[in-house]
Structures are given as C-alpha cells and as structure tokens.
Design a protein around this motif. Structure first.
Motif, short mmCIF file in Angstrom:
data_model
loop_
_atom_site.label_atom_id
_atom_site.label_comp_id
_atom_site.label_asym_id
_atom_site.label_seq_id
_atom_site.Cartn_x
_atom_site.Cartn_y
_atom_site.Cartn_z
N GLU A 237 0.83 -1.22 0.00
CA GLU A 237 0.00 0.00 0.00
C GLU A 237 0.86 1.27 0.00
N VAL A 238 1.93 1.25 0.82
CA VAL A 238 2.73 2.49 0.91
C VAL A 238 3.91 2.48 -0.06
N GLY A 239 4.16 1.33 -0.68
CA GLY A 239 5.27 1.25 -1.64
C GLY A 239 6.63 1.18 -0.98
N ALA A 240 6.69 0.39 0.12
CA ALA A 240 7.95 0.29 0.85
C ALA A 240 8.89 -0.70 0.18
N GLY A 241 10.15 -0.35 0.05
CA GLY A 241 11.17 -1.24 -0.51
C GLY A 241 12.13 -1.69 0.57
N PRO A 242 13.28 -1.02 0.71
CA PRO A 242 14.22 -1.37 1.78
C PRO A 242 13.62 -1.03 3.15
N VAL A 243 13.80 -1.95 4.12
CA VAL A 243 13.21 -1.76 5.45
C VAL A 243 14.25 -2.11 6.51
N VAL A 244 14.23 -1.34 7.61
CA VAL A 244 15.02 -1.70 8.79
C VAL A 244 14.09 -1.72 9.99
N LEU A 245 14.16 -2.80 10.77
CA LEU A 245 13.36 -2.87 12.01
C LEU A 245 14.34 -2.96 13.18
N ALA A 246 14.13 -2.14 14.19
CA ALA A 246 15.01 -2.20 15.37
C ALA A 246 14.15 -2.22 16.63
N PRO A 247 14.52 -3.08 17.61
CA PRO A 247 13.71 -3.17 18.82
C PRO A 247 14.02 -2.02 19.78
N LEU A 248 13.04 -1.66 20.59
CA LEU A 248 13.24 -0.63 21.61
C LEU A 248 13.27 -1.33 22.97
N PHE A 249 14.46 -1.68 23.40
CA PHE A 249 14.63 -2.36 24.68
C PHE A 249 15.34 -1.46 25.67
N ALA A 250 14.84 -1.38 26.90
CA ALA A 250 15.57 -0.65 27.94
C ALA A 250 15.40 -1.43 29.23
N HIS A 251 16.53 -1.74 29.86
CA HIS A 251 16.52 -2.48 31.13
C HIS A 251 15.59 -3.69 31.04
N ASP A 252 15.73 -4.45 29.96
CA ASP A 252 14.96 -5.68 29.79
C ASP A 252 13.48 -5.46 29.50
#
Ligand code: ADP
Length: 541
Positions: A237-252
């Motif tokens: 739908e948005v026409g996404a090609g290259p993607v990066v996903l990163a988690p948001l972790f703090a103090h477990d």
C-alpha cells in the motif's frame, strides 16, 4: 621556497638511468623542468596524475604539459619568484578514479624546477569522513538530548519516528507498540503516515525475530523477499522497498519496534545507517523507560497525596467528637468527677490535642502538595502575631519548667499578611523550641529590619549540628531517627513552616549551636505580595 641541499640536476642532465629508475619508484609524481621550461624528466606517477600514461613528456613545454596543475603558466617560469609558488590542492579524475593531489614546485640551481604531485586522496577522504562523523555525532547528540529531556511519551515517539527517517535518509518511519499478539503504529512519518493507528499481527512477522534476538533486521526489498509476510499488504500500500526494524529495549523492558523504510527501487540501507537507527532506538527506549518511570512515580505520589488527604480528613472527624466528649467530661456536664478521674480526663485531652496537631500538620502538608493553601491578607501587628502564637507556646514551655518571654518594641509595627499562616509557622517553631529544650527558656522576638519584619523564635536547647542544618527543612526529616528516638514528631513541621513562610513572601532561616540553642527567624515583607494572593485567588484555607 625550499632549496635542495645539493644540486643533483645541473651536473646530471640528462638524468642517468639509475636515478630515473629510482624516481619512477616514488609514490609522488615528479617532473623536472630545465631552465628553458621544458620537461627533462617525469616519472610514471606524474604521467598517471596527468592522465598522460605512456606519453613522452620529456621535451614537452612544462607549462603546457602541466597546465592541469598550474593553469597560470607564470607559476612555472624558471625564476625565483615562480619557484616560490605555495603548494596547492588539485582534484583530478584519473584512470584510477577521482584523486586529490598536493602540487608543489621546488627551485633547483641554474633555474631548474622540480614539480611534485603528492596523492593525498586518502588523507582528504579521512578528513571528510571525520568531519561528517563529527556533524553526524553532533546531530545525534542533539536528538539524544531532546529525547532525554522530553517528558511526554507521545512526543518521544513522534521525535523517534521523525529522526529515525531523517538521520538515515529514510522515506518514512513508524514506531510500533506491542499490545499482546498485536502491534499498533503509534507514531508515523513520511511514507508510513497512512499506517498511523493501524494494528499489525506480530505472530509470524519479522518483528517476532527482532524481539526474540533483540537485534535489528535489514531487508533490501521487503515485497520481493517476503511476499507472504503478514505486513506485506501494508508494505504494498505504501510502496515500501528497503526496510530496517530495530527493537526498543531498555533495562529488559520491550517498549516497541521502530521501522524505517525507503521507497521501492531505492538502495538498501547501508551498515552505518542501520547502526544509527539502532543507536537511536536505544536512546529512545531509555527515554521511554524514564518517562514510564516518571509517570509511575507521579501516579504513586498522587495516590500518596490522596491517601494522606483522605486519611487525615477521616481521622479529624472522630477526633473532634472525642475532644467534644472530653470537654463534656472535664466540665462535669455528664456528671461529677473525682480527682483521679479529672487527671485521667486531662491526660486524654492533652493526647487528643497532640493528635489533632499532628493531623493538622499532615493536612497542611497535603494541601501544600496539592496547591490548596489559599491566603487571606489582613492588617495586624508584630506584637499581635507574637501574642497569638505565644498563647499556644507559653503553656508548652512552662509545662517543661522553661522560662518564656515575648520581646517586641513598644511602638506598633503594623503589617498586612495572612495572620493565621504566620501564627501557624510561629507555633510550629515555638513548639519545637519547647520540645528540644531541657533548661533555660524560649523567647519570641519581633523587630523591624528595613522594609521587613523579623519574627524570631529563640531557645536554649539541644541545638542542631551544622551537618544537619542543611536538611532539617526537608520533608520527613528528623535529626534523631528510629523508633527509640527521644523526641516525638512527624518530621513535617519545619518543612511545612518553610513552605508556608515562602507562600506569604517570607523567608525562614536558622542559626544554631549544639548544646547552646537555636534561633529560627522568619523575615516577612510589611505587605503580603500581590502574587501570593493573585495565585491563589480565594480566601479558602
Ligand atoms: P518534628 O515533628 O520531628 O519536630 P520538624 O520538621 O518540626 O519535625 O523538625 C525536624 C527536626 O529538626 C526535628 O526532628 C529536630 O531534630 C530538629 N529541630 C527542629 N527544631 C529544633 C530546635 N528548636 N532545636 C533543636 N532541634 C530542632
């Protein structure tokens, strides 16, 4: 201009083949011009630098052959002036790619010149990288500071999605908060703006492995690599090609996932960009974690304030009833009492008074916390204030065998203030003075000090050590702590007094010497500042 220490050219022209062979091995481009301006020698590196590989430079006119390095022919004229040309940077496209040369000219004897072209491309590239790294670090530092300072979770999320895209030339970004089996896009920018508020299945998605492995995932072309992914409809739908996903972790604690995309067809995210997204995610996770803690602390504090307000209020009503019945007993309205019964009732009344004053202290503290103390300005005088406080403090002092006195100038010192608030401060200081004094006495002193009045409570008691003076105005602070402490109290009195003093535009200070006594001074303006009234508006207390 630097002269060579010897003159290798004059006796050796044309150069012997051994010397030529050595000059060809040098990393720098070298050309030697005779005094007629023609090239006597040029090494291979010089040919490369001029993009004239294999061309016979020897015999060519220097200013023509080297025009790329010296557009101004006068620079190569064989006189002293020409030889003094400062080194210059020249960028060239060579067969080996773009190069930067530092070109210099050195004068030899008999008007000969040596032109040197030093390839400084790697140094220039290193400098450029260092500069861009510096700029990048700076912009990253600014973003990290903004996030750390931001208190509102929503703002942190907005900042994160905007910066994740901006810092890595992404076309869009979104932050997904995990809610059980699903994730919700809580902040989105650019290409991913239409996804804001949308829910995504976490099961079987890339987010699962990002969370499980606690690391980022980068994809070159989402739809080609994951055509059947639960999120592929949204990507289409948005026409996404290259993607990066990163988690948001703090103090477990997992705070969510940040996703940055580029339009289909654009190049994949490079390693440094992925690292930047990860670093940004780590910063944001800490900021979110801090905001969450602050929210929890604020909620706990509010719950504490509410509890204190409710419980002290609830205690006050039955206590007032107890005090009423004690009054009836003491006045023998409910029947005559013998001496022993009178003594018992007196002790009950004393304890009830103490309990009431403790509850009042807690109530005042809780009202100050919630900003519910309102002021009421009235005309009064120094002596009137000291007398009304003295009426409460004197019996406390004399009950402990202490002398008590009120000292104020004979002439009336009028002032406009909230008399009840000032009286409460003085009673608090006076009760402490009586409580912490075994011998000697307690004085209430008043005087005019410039445009203010000073109301001071002085005692000859145990005093306060210098190290403790700094903290006695803090809430719940007592010098003697523990259940076996020799003096009762809540540790709220001075804190409340200090805040009430400020509320009426005053200042509460203390001077004390251990075993000699203490003086608490309340400096008050002659007129209650308008701000004190305006802020609080009503006369409710
Ligand atoms: P408390 O209810 O314990 O008296 P306050 O806030 O009124 O609490 O006082 C805090 C502490 O400051 C007291 O516990 C005591 O240690 C010290 N303090 C206050 N007033 C005096 C005084 N006049 N002389 C010596 N110590 C004092």
């Amino acid at each position: 201009m630097r002269r060579l220490p010897f003159d290798p050219v004059a006796p050796l022209l044309p150069l012997p083949s051994l010397l030529e062979a050595v000059l060809h091995l040098l990393d720098d481009g070298i050309a030697v011009l005779g005094k007629d301006g023609r090239i006597v020698f040029a090494n291979e590196e010089m040919e490369r630098a001029l993009c004239l590989e294999g061309t016979a430079l020897v015999g060519a006119i220097g200013s023509e052959a080297l025009v790329e390095f010296f557009p101004d022919a006068s620079s190569l004229r064989p006189n002293k002036h020409a030889a003094g040309v400062p080194a210059r940077r020249v960028e060239r496209m060579t067969a080996a790619g773009p190069r930067v040369y530092e070109v210099s000219v050195e004068g030899l004897a008999q008007g000969a010149l040596v032109v040197r072209a030093k390839d400084i491309s790697s140094r220039v590239e290193a400098e450029r990288l260092a500069r861009s790294q510096l700029a990048e670090n700076e912009s990253f530092r600014v973003v990290a500071c903004l996030m750390a300072e931001e208190r509102d979770v929503r703002q942190v999320l907005e900042l994160l999605s905007a910066q994740a895209a901006a810092q890595c030339e992404g076309d869009g970004a979104t932050v997904i908060q995990i809610e059980g089996e699903r994730g919700r896009a809580v902040a989105s920018v650019g290409l991913l703006t239409p996804l804001r508020g949308r829910e995504f299945l976490m099961g079987g998605s890339l987010a699962e492995s990002v969370i499980r492995n606690r690391t980022s995932v980068a994809i070159t072309d989402f739809l080609t690599q994951y055509p059947d992914h639960p999120w592929s409809d949204a990507a289409r739908e948005v026409g996404a090609g290259p993607v990066v996903l990163a988690p948001l972790f703090a103090h477990d604690s997992l705070m969510g996932i940040v996703t940055v995309v580029r339009e289909r067809g654009r190049e994949a995210f490079a390693d440094p960009e992925i690292r930047r997204i990860r670093a940004l995610a780590d910063q944001a996770a800490l900021a979110l974690w801090k905001s969450r803690l602050l929210d929890e602390a604020e909620a706990a504090n509010q719950a504490k304030d509410e509890f204190i307000a409710v419980i002290s209020h609830e205690l006050r009503t039955p206590l007032a009833a107890v005090a009423g019945y004690e009054e009836l007993l003491a006045e023998e309205i409910l029947g005559p009492l013998n001496e022993e019964q009178h003594n018992a009732v007196d002790r009950m009344r004393w304890s009830t008074k103490l309990l009431t004053s403790i509850i009042e202290e807690i109530l005042t503290f809780s009202r100050l916390e919630t900003g519910e103390v309102h002021l009421n300005a009235e005309s009064t005088s120094v002596r009137a204030l000291l007398s009304s406080a003295g009426a409460v403090v004197e019996p406390l002092a004399t009950a402990r065998g202490l002398a008590f006195s009120i000292n104020a100038p004979n002439e009336k010192i009028p002032l406009t203030t909230d008399a009840d608030v000032v009286r409460r401060v003085l009673v608090n200081l006076g009760s402490n003075a009586a409580k912490f004094t075994q011998r000697g006495g307690v004085e209430l002193n008043g005087m005019r000090v410039g445009s203010r009045v000073c109301l001071a409570v002085r005692d000859s008691g145990i005093g306060i050590a210098e190290v403790d003076l700094r903290r006695i105005f803090d809430a719940f602070t007592q010098v003697h702590t523990g259940t076996a402490r020799p003096y009762g109290g809540t540790g709220l009195g001075l804190h409340t007094a200090h805040r009430l003093a400020r509320l009426v535009g005053g200042e509460l200070t203390v001077e004390s010497t251990p075993d000699r006594g203490s003086t608490f001074s309340l400096l008050l303006p002659l007129t209650l500042p308008a701000a004190g009234l305006a802020d609080r508006g009503s006369t409710q207390r």
